[in-house]
Design an enzyme around this catalytic site. Structure first.
Site, PDB file in Angstrom:
ATOM      1  N   LYS A  66       0.844  -1.209   0.000  1.00  0.00           N
ATOM      2  CA  LYS A  66       0.000   0.000   0.000  1.00  0.00           C
ATOM      3  C   LYS A  66       0.878   1.258   0.000  1.00  0.00           C
ATOM      4  O   LYS A  66       0.540   2.260  -0.645  1.00  0.00           O
ATOM      5  CB  LYS A  66      -0.922  -0.029   1.227  1.00  0.00           C
ATOM      6  N   LYS A 109      -0.800  11.295   6.415  1.00  0.00           N
ATOM      7  CA  LYS A 109      -0.543  10.151   7.328  1.00  0.00           C
ATOM      8  C   LYS A 109       0.190   9.036   6.583  1.00  0.00           C
ATOM      9  O   LYS A 109       1.196   8.507   7.047  1.00  0.00           O
ATOM     10  CB  LYS A 109      -1.886   9.655   7.882  1.00  0.00           C
TER      11      LYS A 109
HETATM   12  P1  NAP Z   1     -13.240   7.256   8.420  1.00  0.00           P
HETATM   13  O1  NAP Z   1     -14.462   7.598   7.622  1.00  0.00           O
HETATM   14  O2  NAP Z   1     -12.674   8.257   9.359  1.00  0.00           O
HETATM   15  O3  NAP Z   1     -13.575   5.875   9.207  1.00  0.00           O
HETATM   16  C1  NAP Z   1     -12.823   5.364  10.262  1.00  0.00           C
HETATM   17  C2  NAP Z   1     -13.815   4.828  11.300  1.00  0.00           C
HETATM   18  O4  NAP Z   1     -13.086   4.165  12.321  1.00  0.00           O
HETATM   19  C3  NAP Z   1     -14.622   5.940  11.957  1.00  0.00           C
HETATM   20  O5  NAP Z   1     -16.011   5.617  11.883  1.00  0.00           O
HETATM   21  C4  NAP Z   1     -14.099   5.938  13.379  1.00  0.00           C
HETATM   22  O6  NAP Z   1     -15.045   6.250  14.374  1.00  0.00           O
HETATM   23  C5  NAP Z   1     -13.661   4.516  13.558  1.00  0.00           C
HETATM   24  N1  NAP Z   1     -12.664   4.403  14.623  1.00  0.00           N
HETATM   25  C6  NAP Z   1     -11.504   5.080  14.762  1.00  0.00           C
HETATM   26  N2  NAP Z   1     -10.864   4.700  15.861  1.00  0.00           N
HETATM   27  C7  NAP Z   1     -11.645   3.748  16.442  1.00  0.00           C
HETATM   28  C8  NAP Z   1     -11.526   2.980  17.600  1.00  0.00           C
HETATM   29  N3  NAP Z   1     -10.465   3.093  18.428  1.00  0.00           N
HETATM   30  N4  NAP Z   1     -12.519   2.109  17.907  1.00  0.00           N
HETATM   31  C9  NAP Z   1     -13.593   1.997  17.085  1.00  0.00           C
HETATM   32  N5  NAP Z   1     -13.768   2.706  15.963  1.00  0.00           N
HETATM   33  C10 NAP Z   1     -12.785   3.576  15.653  1.00  0.00           C
HETATM   34  O7  NAP Z   1     -12.040   6.843   7.439  1.00  0.00           O
HETATM   35  P2  NAP Z   1     -12.109   6.011   6.075  1.00  0.00           P
HETATM   36  O8  NAP Z   1     -12.103   6.955   4.933  1.00  0.00           O
HETATM   37  O9  NAP Z   1     -13.163   4.956   6.169  1.00  0.00           O
HETATM   38  O10 NAP Z   1     -10.639   5.357   6.100  1.00  0.00           O
HETATM   39  C11 NAP Z   1     -10.335   4.297   6.987  1.00  0.00           C
HETATM   40  C12 NAP Z   1      -8.914   3.807   6.683  1.00  0.00           C
HETATM   41  O11 NAP Z   1      -8.858   3.344   5.331  1.00  0.00           O
HETATM   42  C13 NAP Z   1      -7.837   4.885   6.813  1.00  0.00           C
HETATM   43  O12 NAP Z   1      -6.664   4.314   7.318  1.00  0.00           O
HETATM   44  C14 NAP Z   1      -7.645   5.356   5.381  1.00  0.00           C
HETATM   45  O13 NAP Z   1      -6.342   5.878   5.178  1.00  0.00           O
HETATM   46  C15 NAP Z   1      -7.858   4.073   4.618  1.00  0.00           C
HETATM   47  N6  NAP Z   1      -8.340   4.243   3.237  1.00  0.00           N
HETATM   48  C16 NAP Z   1      -9.296   5.154   2.940  1.00  0.00           C
HETATM   49  C17 NAP Z   1      -9.713   5.302   1.615  1.00  0.00           C
HETATM   50  C18 NAP Z   1     -10.759   6.327   1.226  1.00  0.00           C
HETATM   51  O14 NAP Z   1     -10.888   6.616   0.026  1.00  0.00           O
HETATM   52  N7  NAP Z   1     -11.529   6.875   2.154  1.00  0.00           N
HETATM   53  C19 NAP Z   1      -9.165   4.501   0.604  1.00  0.00           C
HETATM   54  C20 NAP Z   1      -8.223   3.533   0.953  1.00  0.00           C
HETATM   55  C21 NAP Z   1      -7.807   3.422   2.273  1.00  0.00           C
HETATM   56  P3  NAP Z   1     -15.843   7.656  14.440  1.00  0.00           P
HETATM   57  O15 NAP Z   1     -17.070   7.393  13.632  1.00  0.00           O
HETATM   58  O16 NAP Z   1     -16.084   7.892  15.866  1.00  0.00           O
HETATM   59  O17 NAP Z   1     -14.920   8.687  13.814  1.00  0.00           O
END
Ligand code: NAP
Length: 293
Positions: free
Chosen positions: A174, A242
């Site tokens: 990644k 990040k």
């Molecule tokens: P996001 O919308 O911020 O989702 C992350 C979720 O994890 C949030 O709902 C958050 O809770 C929850 N969370 C964080 N810490 C936690 C904990 N300790 N216990 C339980 N739940 C927890 O982010 P995302 O866009 O889905 O991305 C998630 C990951 O995938 C990241 O590492 C990102 O770099 C990667 N990624 C993202 C994409 C993209 O296009 N978005 C593509 C590839 C990879 P809350 O609801 O309270 O905030």
């Protein structure tokens, strides 16, 4: 080979909510947990079971997927008395799909193995649309037996899942993906800045250079957005920073000299300092336009 009936899913944000939905639709019994409970409601309404913590979720599951935000969130979910490693049954497969540190993936693998629990790192690419359409690319590190057992589950969320090597290999893959994106994005922005400086119409220039060997997904998709003034996030600049920092730390530890990655980290750090972390990665163009690079 044990059959997977019950899947746990932790992290129900942009990516996780859609991925978990596919597993529920495929007929798996689904247990869910997220820091903010409301984000689980659509899944609970569709038949998932809410668990109030990772510790309470873990014992019920044959396989558990996590996709939280940052490495610190991963540490919190996996380690400690209330974490997955202390509370999962031996044999339960742990899968971290968060984009996170390769060395943390290796640490999780070792600590889990000491309790008879296989662990895979399995970050994804393909963005929010890939999650919605179950067309993600899944890059996996860990042991082959666990990978083969988890593969039918991966196939419900993505179009391709490849075992790249041992623990951390998925995260390293990644990182290679993110480094390549940084180069393509910076190249697209500099080509556009140059064309504008030469008095050319950047949209017309794109017609000439987009289909040829200079073409890339970043050039063909991000430049039109930049020129339209559309800086809404497909992928958050703060998440990309990040990722660049994880890649840079890993590269330095491996003594790999990557000047483009260093420059990308500096520019995205500047974007963050200018309050642009919640915009999409294409907003890097604004830094060039304002002469702040
Ligand atoms: P996001 O919308 O911020 O989702 C992350 C979720 O994890 C949030 O709902 C958050 O809770 C929850 N969370 C964080 N810490 C936690 C904990 N300790 N216990 C339980 N739940 C927890 O982010 P995302 O866009 O889905 O991305 C998630 C990951 O995938 C990241 O590492 C990102 O770099 C990667 N990624 C993202 C994409 C993209 O296009 N978005 C593509 C590839 C990879 P809350 O609801 O309270 O905030």
């Amino acid at each position: 080979m044990p059959t997977i009936n019950t899947i746990g899913f932790i992290g129900l944000g942009v990516m996780g909510n859609a991925m978990a939905g596919h597993l529920l639709a495929a007929g798996y019994r689904l247990c869910v947990y997220n820091r903010t409970r409301e984000k689980a409601q659509n899944l609970v309404d569709a038949g998932a079971f809410w668990c109030p913590s990772p510790a309470e979720l873990a014992p019920h599951c044959d396989l558990i997927i996590t996709i939280v935000g940052y490495p610190a969130d991963v540490e919190q979910v996996y380690f400690g008395d209330a974490g997955l490693i202390a509370n999962a049954r031996p044999g339960t497969i742990l899968v971290d799909a968060t984009t996170s540190r390769p060395d943390l993936a290796a640490r999780i693998h070792a600590a889990a193995a000491a309790r008879g629990i296989p662990a895979l790192d399995a970050p994804v690419s393909g963005g929010d649309l890939g999650a919605k359409n179950a067309t993600l690319t899944i890059m996996v590190g860990g042991d082959e037996a666990a990978f083969l057992e988890a593969k039918p589950v991966f196939d419900r969320m993505g179009k391709m899942a490849i075992l790249q090597g041992g623990p951390g290999a998925g995260q390293h893959t990644k990182m290679a993906n993110q480094i390549s994106i940084a180069g393509c994005l910076m190249g697209a922005i500099e080509a556009t800045t140059y064309a504008a400086a030469a008095g050319l119409d950047p949209r017309k220039v794109l017609l000439s250079i987009g289909p040829g060997s200079a073409g890339s997904w970043q050039l063909n998709n991000m430049v039109p957005r930049m020129l339209d003034g559309n800086f809404a996030p497909g992928f958050y600049a703060k998440h990309f920073l990040k990722d660049l920092r994880i890649a840079l730390d890993a590269a330095r530890a491996m003594k790999a000299n990557l000047p483009l990655l260093e420059l990308a980290e500096r520019l995205f750090a500047k974007m963050s300092a200018e309050g642009m972390g919640d915009l999409g990665t294409q907003a890097l163009y604004k830094l060039y336009e304002s002469g702040l690079v």
